[in-house]
Design a protein around this motif. Structure first.
Motif, PDB file in Angstrom:
ATOM      1  N   LEU A 269      -8.375  18.931  -7.154  1.00  0.00           N
ATOM      2  CA  LEU A 269      -7.160  18.671  -6.309  1.00  0.00           C
ATOM      3  C   LEU A 269      -7.582  17.810  -5.120  1.00  0.00           C
ATOM      4  CD1 LEU A 269      -5.473  22.095  -6.398  1.00  0.00           C
ATOM      5  CD2 LEU A 269      -5.291  20.173  -7.994  1.00  0.00           C
ATOM      6  N   ARG A 270      -8.585  17.740  -4.525  1.00  0.00           N
ATOM      7  CA  ARG A 270      -8.993  16.773  -3.559  1.00  0.00           C
ATOM      8  C   ARG A 270      -8.712  15.532  -3.586  1.00  0.00           C
ATOM      9  NH1 ARG A 270     -12.657  16.874   1.008  1.00  0.00           N
ATOM     10  NH2 ARG A 270     -13.575  14.978   1.467  1.00  0.00           N
ATOM     11  N   ARG A 271      -8.847  14.867  -5.034  1.00  0.00           N
ATOM     12  CA  ARG A 271      -8.863  13.579  -5.285  1.00  0.00           C
ATOM     13  C   ARG A 271      -7.201  13.537  -5.670  1.00  0.00           C
ATOM     14  NH1 ARG A 271      -8.678  10.853 -10.478  1.00  0.00           N
ATOM     15  NH2 ARG A 271      -9.405   8.713 -10.230  1.00  0.00           N
ATOM     16  N   THR A 272      -6.388  14.398  -6.243  1.00  0.00           N
ATOM     17  CA  THR A 272      -5.238  14.269  -6.601  1.00  0.00           C
ATOM     18  C   THR A 272      -4.554  14.118  -5.116  1.00  0.00           C
ATOM     19  OG1 THR A 272      -5.308  15.636  -8.472  1.00  0.00           O
ATOM     20  CG2 THR A 272      -2.999  15.453  -7.592  1.00  0.00           C
ATOM     21  N   PHE A 273      -4.825  15.093  -4.440  1.00  0.00           N
ATOM     22  CA  PHE A 273      -4.035  14.936  -2.944  1.00  0.00           C
ATOM     23  C   PHE A 273      -4.330  13.679  -2.277  1.00  0.00           C
ATOM     24  CE2 PHE A 273      -3.982  19.910  -3.249  1.00  0.00           C
ATOM     25  CZ  PHE A 273      -2.611  19.833  -3.464  1.00  0.00           C
ATOM     26  N   GLY A 274      -5.549  13.277  -2.322  1.00  0.00           N
ATOM     27  CA  GLY A 274      -6.084  11.995  -1.577  1.00  0.00           C
ATOM     28  C   GLY A 274      -5.472  10.897  -2.163  1.00  0.00           C
ATOM     29  N   LEU A 275      -5.260  10.676  -3.545  1.00  0.00           N
ATOM     30  CA  LEU A 275      -4.573   9.641  -4.242  1.00  0.00           C
ATOM     31  C   LEU A 275      -3.018   9.631  -3.888  1.00  0.00           C
ATOM     32  CD1 LEU A 275      -6.465   9.091  -7.675  1.00  0.00           C
ATOM     33  CD2 LEU A 275      -6.532   7.501  -5.383  1.00  0.00           C
ATOM     34  N   PHE A 276      -2.446  10.596  -3.978  1.00  0.00           N
ATOM     35  CA  PHE A 276      -1.023  10.831  -3.727  1.00  0.00           C
ATOM     36  C   PHE A 276      -0.601  10.614  -2.077  1.00  0.00           C
ATOM     37  CE2 PHE A 276       0.217  12.864  -7.788  1.00  0.00           C
ATOM     38  CZ  PHE A 276       1.312  12.271  -7.884  1.00  0.00           C
ATOM     39  N   ALA A 277      -1.476  10.966  -1.208  1.00  0.00           N
ATOM     40  CA  ALA A 277      -1.472  10.516   0.228  1.00  0.00           C
ATOM     41  C   ALA A 277      -1.545   9.109   0.291  1.00  0.00           C
ATOM     42  CB  ALA A 277      -2.577  11.176   1.128  1.00  0.00           C
ATOM     43  N   PHE A 278      -2.431   8.154  -0.446  1.00  0.00           N
ATOM     44  CA  PHE A 278      -2.506   6.721  -0.261  1.00  0.00           C
ATOM     45  C   PHE A 278      -1.344   6.161  -0.790  1.00  0.00           C
ATOM     46  CE2 PHE A 278      -3.785   2.872  -2.345  1.00  0.00           C
ATOM     47  CZ  PHE A 278      -4.018   2.089  -1.174  1.00  0.00           C
ATOM     48  N   ALA A 279      -0.739   6.789  -2.056  1.00  0.00           N
ATOM     49  CA  ALA A 279       0.605   6.197  -2.507  1.00  0.00           C
ATOM     50  C   ALA A 279       1.632   6.385  -1.561  1.00  0.00           C
ATOM     51  CB  ALA A 279       0.682   6.935  -3.847  1.00  0.00           C
ATOM     52  N   TYR A 280       1.818   7.452  -0.831  1.00  0.00           N
ATOM     53  CA  TYR A 280       3.032   7.625   0.102  1.00  0.00           C
ATOM     54  C   TYR A 280       2.794   6.683   1.199  1.00  0.00           C
ATOM     55  CZ  TYR A 280       5.454  11.660  -2.090  1.00  0.00           C
ATOM     56  OH  TYR A 280       5.880  12.419  -3.047  1.00  0.00           O
ATOM     57  N   ALA A 281       1.472   6.585   1.621  1.00  0.00           N
ATOM     58  CA  ALA A 281       1.047   5.587   2.633  1.00  0.00           C
ATOM     59  C   ALA A 281       1.456   4.079   2.174  1.00  0.00           C
ATOM     60  CB  ALA A 281      -0.483   5.809   3.169  1.00  0.00           C
ATOM     61  N   CYS A 282       1.414   3.574   1.003  1.00  0.00           N
ATOM     62  CA  CYS A 282       1.659   2.491   0.306  1.00  0.00           C
ATOM     63  C   CYS A 282       3.092   2.355   0.668  1.00  0.00           C
ATOM     64  CB  CYS A 282       1.083   2.251  -0.906  1.00  0.00           C
ATOM     65  SG  CYS A 282      -0.478   1.992  -1.224  1.00  0.00           S
ATOM     66  N   VAL A 283       3.893   3.206   0.020  1.00  0.00           N
ATOM     67  CA  VAL A 283       5.281   3.120   0.349  1.00  0.00           C
ATOM     68  C   VAL A 283       5.858   2.993   1.938  1.00  0.00           C
ATOM     69  CG1 VAL A 283       7.685   4.021  -0.297  1.00  0.00           C
ATOM     70  CG2 VAL A 283       5.662   4.363  -1.946  1.00  0.00           C
ATOM     71  N   HIS A 284       5.122   3.944   2.562  1.00  0.00           N
ATOM     72  CA  HIS A 284       5.317   3.827   4.290  1.00  0.00           C
ATOM     73  C   HIS A 284       5.233   2.340   4.768  1.00  0.00           C
ATOM     74  CE1 HIS A 284       5.371   5.325   8.188  1.00  0.00           C
ATOM     75  NE2 HIS A 284       4.316   4.731   8.294  1.00  0.00           N
ATOM     76  N   VAL A 285       4.140   1.698   4.342  1.00  0.00           N
ATOM     77  CA  VAL A 285       3.665   0.182   4.984  1.00  0.00           C
ATOM     78  C   VAL A 285       4.718  -0.510   4.046  1.00  0.00           C
ATOM     79  CG1 VAL A 285       1.986  -1.520   4.673  1.00  0.00           C
ATOM     80  CG2 VAL A 285       1.175   0.897   5.077  1.00  0.00           C
ATOM     81  N   LEU A 286       4.961  -0.521   2.868  1.00  0.00           N
ATOM     82  CA  LEU A 286       5.995  -1.566   2.330  1.00  0.00           C
ATOM     83  C   LEU A 286       7.317  -1.358   3.042  1.00  0.00           C
ATOM     84  CD1 LEU A 286       5.061  -1.085  -1.508  1.00  0.00           C
ATOM     85  CD2 LEU A 286       4.971  -3.406   0.121  1.00  0.00           C
ATOM     86  N   VAL A 287       7.837  -0.124   3.135  1.00  0.00           N
ATOM     87  CA  VAL A 287       9.086   0.082   3.906  1.00  0.00           C
ATOM     88  C   VAL A 287       9.079  -0.599   5.285  1.00  0.00           C
ATOM     89  CG1 VAL A 287      10.623   1.612   5.053  1.00  0.00           C
ATOM     90  CG2 VAL A 287       9.801   2.274   2.764  1.00  0.00           C
ATOM     91  N   TYR A 288       8.126  -0.428   5.985  1.00  0.00           N
ATOM     92  CA  TYR A 288       7.784  -0.915   7.310  1.00  0.00           C
ATOM     93  C   TYR A 288       7.891  -2.528   7.115  1.00  0.00           C
ATOM     94  CZ  TYR A 288       5.139  -2.926  11.262  1.00  0.00           C
ATOM     95  OH  TYR A 288       4.769  -3.537  12.203  1.00  0.00           O
ATOM     96  N   ALA A 289       7.244  -2.883   6.447  1.00  0.00           N
ATOM     97  CA  ALA A 289       6.630  -4.620   6.385  1.00  0.00           C
ATOM     98  C   ALA A 289       8.079  -5.290   5.577  1.00  0.00           C
ATOM     99  CB  ALA A 289       5.532  -4.751   5.635  1.00  0.00           C
ATOM    100  N   VAL A 290       8.541  -4.636   4.621  1.00  0.00           N
ATOM    101  CA  VAL A 290       9.400  -5.377   3.890  1.00  0.00           C
ATOM    102  C   VAL A 290      10.876  -5.286   4.430  1.00  0.00           C
ATOM    103  CG1 VAL A 290      10.646  -5.875   1.577  1.00  0.00           C
ATOM    104  CG2 VAL A 290       8.137  -5.479   1.600  1.00  0.00           C
ATOM    105  N   LEU A 291      11.330  -3.989   4.430  1.00  0.00           N
ATOM    106  CA  LEU A 291      12.652  -3.495   4.901  1.00  0.00           C
ATOM    107  C   LEU A 291      12.887  -3.646   6.594  1.00  0.00           C
ATOM    108  CD1 LEU A 291      13.338  -0.519   2.345  1.00  0.00           C
ATOM    109  CD2 LEU A 291      13.969  -2.934   2.224  1.00  0.00           C
TER     110      LEU A 291
END
Length: 201
Positions: free
Chosen positions: A73-95
């Motif tokens: 689960l460490r890897r699962t939670f870590g990759l999902f954290a990165f996925a949400y961080a990617c969306v966070h950055v995209l919303v900030y940069a694009v929108l």
């Protein structure tokens, strides 16, 4: 534990994906409130930080309970954290900033909380890129483990990013709560390393 590791991972994937499904539904139905971009930024950032803390909590929980099926689960939670961080950055940069590089660079050089957030995101990107099992073989198990202690730095940077963002608005309750959880997890890590090294000596 009676539950299998595979079923546990499936439940973790479902739990991690639900916020994204909910936010998507809210966006499609125009239910994100008066400032939908800000709402998306805050929600995706909050989920990225929360899942990063969940990632850090897996090992202490496994060590306390002896439930080794929790380890993946460490890897699962870590990759999902990165996925949400990617969306966070995209919303900030694009929108939010409409991909205006002058504004993005200005934020990156003039706003401390943006600097901290960028550093946390870079750390998460490195961790995500080296998370596949093949990278353990390429880097060597010892080097891979040392590299992945970067997750603690990512946690500190992410909490600092969140706290600095809320500082001017005097809304520090949630950042303080996340900071306390992170401090507890870091203290456990240091104590466990000290106990292990003392036992070997």
């Amino acid at each position: 534990m009676n539950i299998t590791a595979q079923r546990l991972r499936q439940l973790a994937w479902l739990a991690c994906a639900l916020p994204a499904v909910y936010l998507t539904q809210q966006a499609l139905t125009l239910s994100l409130g008066a400032n939908p971009v800000e709402k998306l930024e805050h929600e995706t950032g909050s989920w990225a930080l929360l899942l990063l803390l969940c990632c850090l909590a897996v090992t202490p929980l496994r060590q306390l309970t002896g439930w080794n099926t929790l380890a993946p689960l460490r890897r699962t939670f870590g990759l999902f954290a990165f996925a949400y961080a990617c969306v966070h950055v995209l919303v900030y940069a694009v929108l939010d900033r409409s991909l205006l590089w002058s504004e993005l660079l200005l934020d990156l050089t003039k706003r401390p909380y943006v600097m901290l957030g960028a550093a946390a995101f870079l750390a998460l990107a490195v961790l995500a890129a080296t998370s596949p099992k093949v990278m353990v073989k390429k880097l060597g198990a010892s080097a891979w483990k040392r590299l992945h202690t970067l997750v603690y730095a990512a946690g500190v940077l992410a909490v600092a990013h969140f706290a600095w963002l809320k500082w001017d608005k005097n809304l520090l309750d949630r950042p303080a709560m996340y900071g306390a959880v992170l401090a507890l997890l870091l203290a456990w890590r240091l104590w466990f390393v000290y106990r292990s090294s003392s036992g070997r000596s």
